[in-house]
Write an enzyme that holds these catalytic residues in place. Structure first.
Site, PDB file in Angstrom:
ATOM      1  CG  ASP A  31      26.554 -16.417   8.685  1.00  0.00           C
ATOM      2  OD1 ASP A  31      26.426 -17.539   8.145  1.00  0.00           O
ATOM      3  OD2 ASP A  31      26.112 -16.156   9.827  1.00  0.00           O
ATOM      4  CG  ASN A  87      28.270 -26.755   8.253  1.00  0.00           C
ATOM      5  OD1 ASN A  87      29.416 -27.217   8.232  1.00  0.00           O
ATOM      6  ND2 ASN A  87      27.972 -25.622   8.852  1.00  0.00           N
ATOM      7  CD  GLN A  94      22.296 -28.800   5.903  1.00  0.00           C
ATOM      8  OE1 GLN A  94      22.683 -29.970   5.878  1.00  0.00           O
ATOM      9  NE2 GLN A  94      21.683 -28.222   4.890  1.00  0.00           N
ATOM     10  CB  VAL A  96      19.552 -22.954   6.829  1.00  0.00           C
ATOM     11  CG1 VAL A  96      18.552 -22.552   5.743  1.00  0.00           C
ATOM     12  CG2 VAL A  96      19.558 -21.923   7.961  1.00  0.00           C
ATOM     13  CG  HIS A 100      23.791 -22.466   3.402  1.00  0.00           C
ATOM     14  ND1 HIS A 100      22.779 -23.327   3.776  1.00  0.00           N
ATOM     15  CD2 HIS A 100      24.617 -22.373   4.467  1.00  0.00           C
ATOM     16  CE1 HIS A 100      22.975 -23.713   5.017  1.00  0.00           C
ATOM     17  NE2 HIS A 100      24.094 -23.158   5.461  1.00  0.00           N
ATOM     18  CG  HIS A 102      29.080 -21.601   5.901  1.00  0.00           C
ATOM     19  ND1 HIS A 102      28.578 -20.768   6.869  1.00  0.00           N
ATOM     20  CD2 HIS A 102      28.290 -22.703   5.909  1.00  0.00           C
ATOM     21  CE1 HIS A 102      27.539 -21.344   7.462  1.00  0.00           C
ATOM     22  NE2 HIS A 102      27.342 -22.526   6.895  1.00  0.00           N
TER      23      HIS A 102
HETATM   24  P1  5GP Z   1      24.306 -23.817   8.584  1.00  0.00           P
HETATM   25  O1  5GP Z   1      24.337 -23.822  10.098  1.00  0.00           O
HETATM   26  O2  5GP Z   1      22.993 -24.368   8.084  1.00  0.00           O
HETATM   27  O3  5GP Z   1      25.495 -24.412   7.907  1.00  0.00           O
HETATM   28  O4  5GP Z   1      24.373 -22.281   8.180  1.00  0.00           O
HETATM   29  C1  5GP Z   1      23.295 -21.416   8.286  1.00  0.00           C
HETATM   30  C2  5GP Z   1      23.892 -20.032   8.401  1.00  0.00           C
HETATM   31  O5  5GP Z   1      22.872 -19.087   8.130  1.00  0.00           O
HETATM   32  C3  5GP Z   1      24.447 -19.716   9.791  1.00  0.00           C
HETATM   33  O6  5GP Z   1      25.827 -19.394   9.695  1.00  0.00           O
HETATM   34  C4  5GP Z   1      23.598 -18.540  10.249  1.00  0.00           C
HETATM   35  O7  5GP Z   1      24.340 -17.579  10.990  1.00  0.00           O
HETATM   36  C5  5GP Z   1      23.076 -17.978   8.945  1.00  0.00           C
HETATM   37  N1  5GP Z   1      21.791 -17.315   9.086  1.00  0.00           N
HETATM   38  C6  5GP Z   1      20.691 -17.797   9.727  1.00  0.00           C
HETATM   39  N2  5GP Z   1      19.685 -16.911   9.650  1.00  0.00           N
HETATM   40  C7  5GP Z   1      20.157 -15.850   8.943  1.00  0.00           C
HETATM   41  C8  5GP Z   1      19.571 -14.611   8.533  1.00  0.00           C
HETATM   42  O8  5GP Z   1      18.419 -14.288   8.795  1.00  0.00           O
HETATM   43  N3  5GP Z   1      20.374 -13.772   7.809  1.00  0.00           N
HETATM   44  C9  5GP Z   1      21.664 -14.088   7.477  1.00  0.00           C
HETATM   45  N4  5GP Z   1      22.357 -13.177   6.790  1.00  0.00           N
HETATM   46  N5  5GP Z   1      22.243 -15.245   7.857  1.00  0.00           N
HETATM   47  C10 5GP Z   1      21.493 -16.120   8.579  1.00  0.00           C
END
Ligand code: 5GP
Length: 117
Positions: A31, A87, A94, A96, A100, A102
């Site tokens: 991440d 999430n 969430q 993205v 996915h 975590h």
């Molecule tokens: P969410 O908030 O949707 O559960 O998780 C999305 C995750 O993707 C976040 O923890 C964020 O830090 C990670 N993330 C967003 N953009 C990028 C990226 O460009 N590269 C990587 N490695 N992680 C990303």
């Protein structure tokens, strides 16, 4: 057509990432904004599923494979104890909408789940 998600762009090598595992259907990366000393993301390459419930309904084997990759990486990196978080929805943090997992190792502060992930 919808814009590609950040994870599709990583799969396509349009943006860089620390790739820990990859096969024909799954990619695992570090991440970019870790919330624990070990904070990995295990992601299906397809953006077809927005969240874990959609993935479970649409392709349960792919969900099982994601969990197996998470377990293997956690065994290597955390000794096998970890949290697995999906999430689901903006209010749950969430950001993205391409499912996915975590994988969080030790060191996660209590109360830091949800909107901070
Ligand atoms: P969410 O908030 O949707 O559960 O998780 C999305 C995750 O993707 C976040 O923890 C964020 O830090 C990670 N993330 C967003 N953009 C990028 C990226 O460009 N590269 C990587 N490695 N992680 C990303």
């Amino acid at each position: 057509m919808a814009e590609p998600t950040v994870f599709e762009r990583i799969v396509a090598r349009e943006i860089p990432a620390d790739i820990l595992y990859e096969d024909d259907r799954i990619i695992a990366i570090t991440d970019i904004a870790p919330k624990a000393p070990v904070h990995l993301l295990v992601v299906p390459k397809t953006a077809e599923y927005e969240n874990v419930a959609a993935l479970a309904a649409g392709d349960p084997q792919l969900l099982a494979d994601i969990v197996a990759v998470a377990q293997d990486l956690a065994t290597e990196r955390t000794g096998g104890d970890y949290r697995l978080i999906f999430n689901t929805g903006e209010d749950a943090g969430q950001t993205v909408f391409h499912v996915h997992a975590h994988v969080l190792g030790t060191g996660l502060q209590e109360g830091s789940l949800g909107s901070e992930l």
